[in-house]
Every structure is written in C-alpha cells, then in structure tokens.
Design a protein around this motif. Structure first.
Motif, short mmCIF file in Angstrom:
data_model
loop_
_atom_site.label_atom_id
_atom_site.label_comp_id
_atom_site.label_asym_id
_atom_site.label_seq_id
_atom_site.Cartn_x
_atom_site.Cartn_y
_atom_site.Cartn_z
N ASN A 63 1.08 -1.30 -0.25
CA ASN A 63 -0.47 0.37 -0.09
C ASN A 63 0.83 1.60 -0.14
OD1 ASN A 63 -2.55 -1.20 0.15
ND2 ASN A 63 -2.12 -1.87 2.23
N LEU A 64 2.18 1.32 0.24
CA LEU A 64 2.84 2.72 -0.46
C LEU A 64 2.78 2.72 -1.63
CD1 LEU A 64 5.16 3.03 1.79
CD2 LEU A 64 6.70 2.22 0.95
N PRO A 65 2.39 4.44 -1.46
CA PRO A 65 2.18 5.32 -2.64
C PRO A 65 3.73 4.69 -3.67
CG PRO A 65 2.94 6.34 -1.36
CD PRO A 65 2.65 5.04 -0.24
N PRO A 66 3.22 4.92 -4.69
CA PRO A 66 4.25 4.49 -5.71
C PRO A 66 6.27 6.34 -5.56
CG PRO A 66 2.92 5.66 -7.14
CD PRO A 66 2.08 5.86 -5.82
N PHE A 67 5.56 7.11 -5.24
CA PHE A 67 6.72 8.54 -4.62
C PHE A 67 7.39 7.67 -4.18
CE2 PHE A 67 2.49 10.07 -3.63
CZ PHE A 67 2.66 10.77 -2.37
N GLN A 68 6.66 6.84 -2.27
CA GLN A 68 7.59 5.81 -1.54
C GLN A 68 8.82 5.16 -1.82
OE1 GLN A 68 4.62 7.04 1.36
NE2 GLN A 68 4.88 8.85 1.48
N ARG A 69 8.09 4.85 -3.23
CA ARG A 69 9.13 2.97 -3.36
C ARG A 69 10.54 3.32 -3.95
NH1 ARG A 69 4.16 -0.90 -5.57
NH2 ARG A 69 3.01 -0.19 -3.53
N PRO A 70 11.36 2.24 -2.91
CA PRO A 70 12.48 3.04 -4.20
C PRO A 70 12.67 2.13 -5.69
CG PRO A 70 12.47 1.33 -2.59
CD PRO A 70 10.99 1.22 -2.45
N ILE A 71 11.90 1.72 -5.69
CA ILE A 71 11.47 1.41 -7.48
C ILE A 71 11.31 2.53 -7.88
CG2 ILE A 71 9.92 0.20 -8.65
CD1 ILE A 71 8.87 -0.55 -6.30
N ASN A 72 12.26 2.07 -9.18
CA ASN A 72 11.82 3.60 -10.18
C ASN A 72 11.57 2.47 -11.46
OD1 ASN A 72 13.87 5.52 -9.24
ND2 ASN A 72 12.40 5.69 -9.36
N MET A 73 10.58 2.85 -12.28
CA MET A 73 10.28 2.42 -14.01
C MET A 73 10.69 3.38 -14.84
SD MET A 73 6.58 1.04 -14.21
CE MET A 73 5.19 1.14 -15.87
N MET A 74 10.95 2.70 -16.36
CA MET A 74 11.12 2.97 -17.53
C MET A 74 9.75 2.77 -18.22
SD MET A 74 14.36 1.68 -20.26
CE MET A 74 13.18 2.31 -21.87
N PHE A 75 9.38 3.72 -19.13
CA PHE A 75 7.60 3.54 -18.48
C PHE A 75 7.82 3.44 -20.89
CE2 PHE A 75 7.32 5.93 -15.43
CZ PHE A 75 5.65 5.79 -14.48
N GLN A 76 6.56 2.49 -20.93
CA GLN A 76 6.42 2.28 -21.73
C GLN A 76 6.22 3.44 -23.32
OE1 GLN A 76 3.38 0.75 -23.24
NE2 GLN A 76 3.61 -0.35 -25.15
#
Lengths: 373, 300
Positions: free
Chosen positions: A83-96
């Motif tokens: 339930n952690l919002p994206p801006f608090q996750r140590p995860i980054n995404m490269m978008f399509q």
C-alpha cells in the motif's frame, strides 16, 4: 518438471521482490491478474512475457505502485510495500514510450528524481554526469527530448530511472518503440548498462526474443496467471503446455496417444507418424498427448528415411527464405501442414527442394517435447 | 501526360482558392479597416473623410501625415493614466480568471469522460443569454436597493447597504464573470489532452502529487494558460460595455475614452490615434513573446 540450472544457483541468493497471491480485479468482474506469486532474486533480470491483455502490465504497475492489488501482498527486501504510494517506493520504472518530461532538458530529466530527494546540488551534478556518460549522452544534456532520436530517448529514459539507484528497476516494453535494427543494438546496450549498475530488473514484453536475450528468467503469462516460469532455454526447449510451446517461437504440434510407456522411452502414435521419444514421460498408455516439435529440429530430405519412427512425408507447398535459414511448409498426407527450418549453410540453397516436391521430414528422438496439458 | 498536368494545375488553383478565402477575408475586414484607422489618426480633423484620404490634386497620389493627435496623446496625462488603468484592470481580470478558471478546468479535465460534455455545456450556458442582458442583471443584483443588499439587510447582517456598484469591485466582478469562459475553455482543451504518464513518471521518481502539479501539470499547460490569458486580456483592455454599465465614472478605461472621442467630441483623428496606440500596446508584448517562444522551440 524441468528445472533450469540457473535457478538452483539463484536459490542461494537473496530474495529481493516477493509477490504473494496477488489478484487484481477491475470493475468487480474482470480479473486482470489472477492469484500470481513470484520471487525475484537480487541481481536478476526477470521477464514477464505475454500477449496484450495477459495482465503483465497490470502486474508491473502493481509493483510500481500505480495500482493496488485487490488481494495479496508485495514485499520488497522483506518490507511490505503493498500500500505504499509510488513516490515512496525505492523502485523506479522506465515507461513504455518513455514519458520523458517534454518541458525539461535531458539533464533536468535525469536530475528530476534526485532533486526530489533533496540531494545537494553538486552531488546531483556529479550523478547526472555519470549517468549521462553511462548512456553516452553528455553532449545532448541541454537538448529537449523531442530533439533526440528514438534510441537516444530510450537511453535517457533508462538513465533517468537508474539515477536514483533504485533497488528494483521496472521496464515496460523497453524496446517497443524502436525499429528492428535499432532494437538489436539497443538491447545489448541496455543489458550492458543494467549489468554495469547491477540493478535487479523486472521487464515486461510481448516480444519473446527480447525476453529470451535479456532475461535470466521468464514468466510466460496468459489470462492473468503464469503458464510457466523458468530460464529462457528451459521455457523454449521444455515448454510445459501447448500454450507455452505455441507462444514461444514456432512449433509443430502433433496430437496423438501414448502407445508404449517405458522408463527410458515413450512412443506416441499420431495420424501422421509414430514418435519415438528417447526419455520417460509422466503419463500412461492410451493417454492423449501433444508432441511439440520445433521447426529447426526437423531435417528435410528427398530420400525416405530408413526407420520406423520419427519421420513423415509431405508435399512442399511454401518456401519462405529468411537469408540465414529457409522455412519450408510441408503438407502431410493427412492434410496437416508442418514447418521445417533448414539452415542455409552453403550458398546454393541446400537441400534442393522446390514447390511441389515430395519431401521427407525426420528428427532426432530427443528433439520433441511431450505435452500433457 | 497532358491530362495529369492539367489535373495538377487545377488542383493548385483550387488550393489557392481555399487558402485565398481567409486571406481575402482578413484583408477586407481587418487589414484595410486598420489601415484606414491608421490613416485617419494621421490626418487633420477638417480633412477627415474616406474620399480625400489620399490627395490626387498633383496628378499623383500624395499622403500627408499629421502627427498632431499623437503629440496631444503623449502630452495629455489623462490618456496615459487611462491606458495604465485599462491595463491594470485587464491584468487583474486576467489573473482572477486564471485563479478561478484553472481549478475549474482542471476539475473538468479530470472528471469522468461521460461527465465532461455536461460540464462543458454548463460553461457555455451563459452564452445563450445576451451579454448585455447579463451585465444589466448584475446591476440589479449589486445596486444599493438591489437583491443582495435587500437580502443581507432583511437578515439583519448589515444595517446600511454595501456600496457594490460603480466602483472597481463591480467592474472587476463584471469583467471576470464575462471573460471566465474564455479562460476555462482553452485551459480545459489543454489539460484534458495531457498525458497522465508524465504524472506517473513524476510520482515514480519520488514526487508527491502536490509537487507534481506545480512541476509537471502547470508547466505542461503553459500553452493553455497563455491562450486563455490572451483571450481574456486583449478584449479586457479595450472593454467598453462593462465599464460603462458597472464601472461608473471613477473607473478609467480606454474603451470609454475611445467612445467619447468618436461620438461626443467627434474628433476622429484623435479617436483613431487612441485606438492605434491601444493596438500597439497589446501587439508589441505579444510579438516579443511570440518571438521568444519561437526561439525556445528551436532550442537555442
């Protein structure tokens, strides 16, 4: 079933991402992801492979935090991030198609995430410089995204998602927007950069070649669940179902019944031929099975093979020339059409078969996979 | 061969006709009238008529320019004050429209797709009633014995009527009320087209939704902000009806000066000069801004 050698190595390593029985239901009825569990090890490149609408993107978006699972939990390094919002996750995404900010320069795009973390200015400058040189983009730092080529944009998107040194990198169809020639070179660049940084990756793609060349493990997805998870060679050579065999690469599937079931071999009687499989299979005589045979494992000849098993005859109805190899479409006497791929290892187009010729297809007794599902 | 050629010539003739229509329209209804106004502003009052704008008496056309009107414009502080006051009111109107219109447009653009046509309809609804009528309606609401004061007094919230008419409050209220749709529509068009992936990317890179609004949404809607501001600011500078009906004598607006010069003083050269300067005041900043935009687009 079949276990890839790579997997046993990974078991000793640390689990980074754990997805536990995650289900995502849209509008109360549509199950986009259906009770999926998976673990991704540190340093691994894991590919989610499937056609459009198979749920792979939804699963990735739940890892990023853009969607919340209807049921189930997601752990990153043993911490519940469901339930952690994206801006608090140590995860980054490269978008399509990258989603590079059009109003910011390349430099500012890469620095964007670092600024949000309140990193000191000189450290940001250092990190951005490093990232840009990693992707050989230093001289484009001041350009806006629309002034770059597709391949350059792709590299900006990659280093932007790497700049914050995420624990996990998510790649959504990373090469989807590039043309074929560029894909091949970019694919290698991408893997080189990822390996240089040493980040763990989850990659979503519909392109099996992309998944096989980039990933250390592949999950083949369909209708919201995993059909098979394994190393690329395991998924390719030992598919566990007709769906997987059909999705990954080209395949000829013969339907038949098990006749002899011995520990060291099995024979399967099909309308077209009798398959002699050189290893045991978990089944029983009389069982309906499919025998999957890849086109490149079939040998074509004008002469009738001197054997009772593993061959069939038919008429050449189509010849498709690919340069490195040629695919022959053979119409068998039963009416079934199979594909056989011959390597063009000389320049005089090898076996001399032409349209309308009668040809014999034969194969090794370890060439095929018996599919019970 | 000949056939294809004639096909292409007729095609280009057709194309010319299509492109020519707006040019002709512009020439006839904008460029020529503007040139006439410019010429009148450079004439003496006595000789002003369309027929003797150009003097043919010497056998060739001769233009006599007379800068007296402009000189007077520059020396009389009333005009300068009025220009400044007009620009001030137009600027305040634009800023208020932006402050009210942006959240409005944002809300519309983020509403469910099936709701958006209804909301759009609501924005356009006032246009079904004449602009003049709506301004008059405000008058009946705002005057001392008007609807608002009567209600407030009957509820004993106030003892004496609040002065809401014929001051800058009533002027700005009328202007903001009238021009708000022109701010909302371009902003809505811009915001509804915005790619949500930019916000996702910002969030993914550690930006809270509030910050993402200022760092991504606002800069990406710049074109909409500019279009809306221009649509409000330009007509607001020269507005005549609203200051006349709601502004009272204390609010100086150039539109009213223009009216007075034309119809009370009958001084056409002076009125034309006032109009020309007003156009320049609007056009020059627009031109400078456009040039800067174009250079930025080229990536200099």
């Amino acid at each position: 079933m079949a276990t890839a050698p790579k997997e046993t190595n990974k078991a000793a390593q640390e689990v980074l991402l754990r997805v536990e029985n995650v289900t995502k239901v849209y509008d109360g009825t549509v199950k986009a992801v259906d009770d999926v569990s998976l673990t991704v090890m540190k340093g691994e490149i894991f590919a989610l492979l499937g056609g459009s609408g198979c749920g792979k993107s939804t699963l990735l978006r739940m890892m990023a935090g853009f969607e919340t699972p209807t049921k189930g939990k997601i752990f990153l390094a043993n911490q519940d991030i469901t339930n952690l919002p994206p801006f608090q996750r140590p995860i980054n995404m490269m978008f399509q198609s990258y989603a590079l900010f059009p109003h910011l320069s390349v430099w500012e795009n890469v620095a964007f995430g670092l600024k949000r973390d309140g990193m000191p200015k000189d450290e940001i400058a250092d990190r951005v410089e490093k990232m840009l040189s990693l992707a050989q983009l230093n001289k484009y730092a001041k350009r806006k995204p629309h002034q770059l080529s597709g391949g350059q944009q792709q590299r900006v998107a990659l280093v932007r998602s790497l700049a914050k040194r995420p624990q996990l990198l998510l790649l959504d169809e990373p090469l989807g927007a590039l043309d074929k020639k560029l894909r091949e070179t970019t694919q290698l660049e991408l893997v080189n950069i990822i390996e240089e940084v040493g980040v763990t990756c989850v990659l979503v793609t519909h392109d099996q070649e992309e998944a096989m060349t980039m990933a250390s493990r592949i999950a083949v997805m369909s209708e919201g669940y995993f059909l098979q998870v394994g190393a690329p060679d395991a998924v390719y050579e030992m598919p566990n179902s007709r769906k997987v065999a059909d999705f990954i690469g080209n395949v000829n599937i013969f339907e038949g019944k098990i006749e002899e079931d011995e520990p060291d071999h099995v024979t399967v009687r099909c309308p077209e031929c009798i398959h002699y499989v050189g290893h045991g299979v978990s089944g029983h005589p009389g069982m309906d099975v499919g025998v999957a045979l890849r086109p490149e494992k079939i040998m074509l000849s004008k002469d009738k093979p001197n054997s009772d098993y593993n061959w069939c005859a038919g008429e050449v109805i189509e010849i498709v020339y690919f340069g490195a190899h040629t695919t022959y479409h053979l119409k068998l006497d039963s009416g079934k059409v199979i594909k056989a791929q011959e390597l063009n290892n000389t320049r005089d187009l090898s076996c001399g078969l032409t349209w309308g010729d009668r040809a014999y297809a034969s194969w090794n007794n370890l060439a095929m996979v018996v599919l019970t599902q | 061969m000949a056939k294809t050629q004639s096909f292409f010539t007729s095609l280009s003739a057709g194309r010319l006709a299509v492109i020519g229509v707006p040019y002709f329209w512009f020439l006839l209804l904008a460029a020529i009238p503007l040139l006439i106004v410019l010429k009148i502003s450079l004439s003496e009052m006595e000789s002003t008529s369309i027929s003797n704008m150009i003097d043919w008496s010497h056998g060739w056309p001769r233009l006599t320019l007379n800068f007296a009107s402009y000189q007077f414009l520059a020396t009389d502080s009333l005009y300068i004050k009025t220009y400044l006051s007009s620009i001030k009111y137009a600027l305040i109107t634009t800023l208020l429209c932006l402050a009210i219109g942006y959240p409005f447009a944002y809300y519309m653009a983020r509403s469910p797709k099936h709701m958006q046509p209804t909301l759009l309809m609501l924005i356009m609804l006032p246009f079904w009633t004449s602009f003049l009528l709506r301004i008059y309606a405000w008058k009946t609401l705002l005057v001392s014995n008007g609807v608002i004061n009567n209600i407030l007094m009957s509820l004993h919230i106030i003892d004496t009527p609040i002065e809401m008419m014929n001051n800058s409050f009533s002027l700005l209220l009328g202007m903001v009320y009238s021009y708000l749709p022109f701010m909302i529509l371009p902003l809505y068009a811009n915001l509804s087209k915005m790619d949500m992936r930019y916000l996702e990317a910002a969030s993914d890179l550690g930006t809270s939704p509030f910050k993402a609004f200022w760092l991504i949404t606002v800069p990406l809607s710049k074109a909409g902000i500019i279009a809306g501001s221009m649509l409000v600011f330009i007509p607001a500078v020269g507005e005549y009806v609203i200051p006349e009906l709601l502004g009272g004598s204390s609010t100086l607006m150039i539109g009213r000066v223009l009216w007075d010069e034309f119809f009370s003083n009958n001084d056409w050269p002076m009125a034309s000069a006032v109009a020309v300067v007003m156009i320049l005041l609007i056009l020059v900043p627009m031109g400078v801004y456009n040039k800067a935009q174009a250079e930025q687009m080229e990536g200099k």
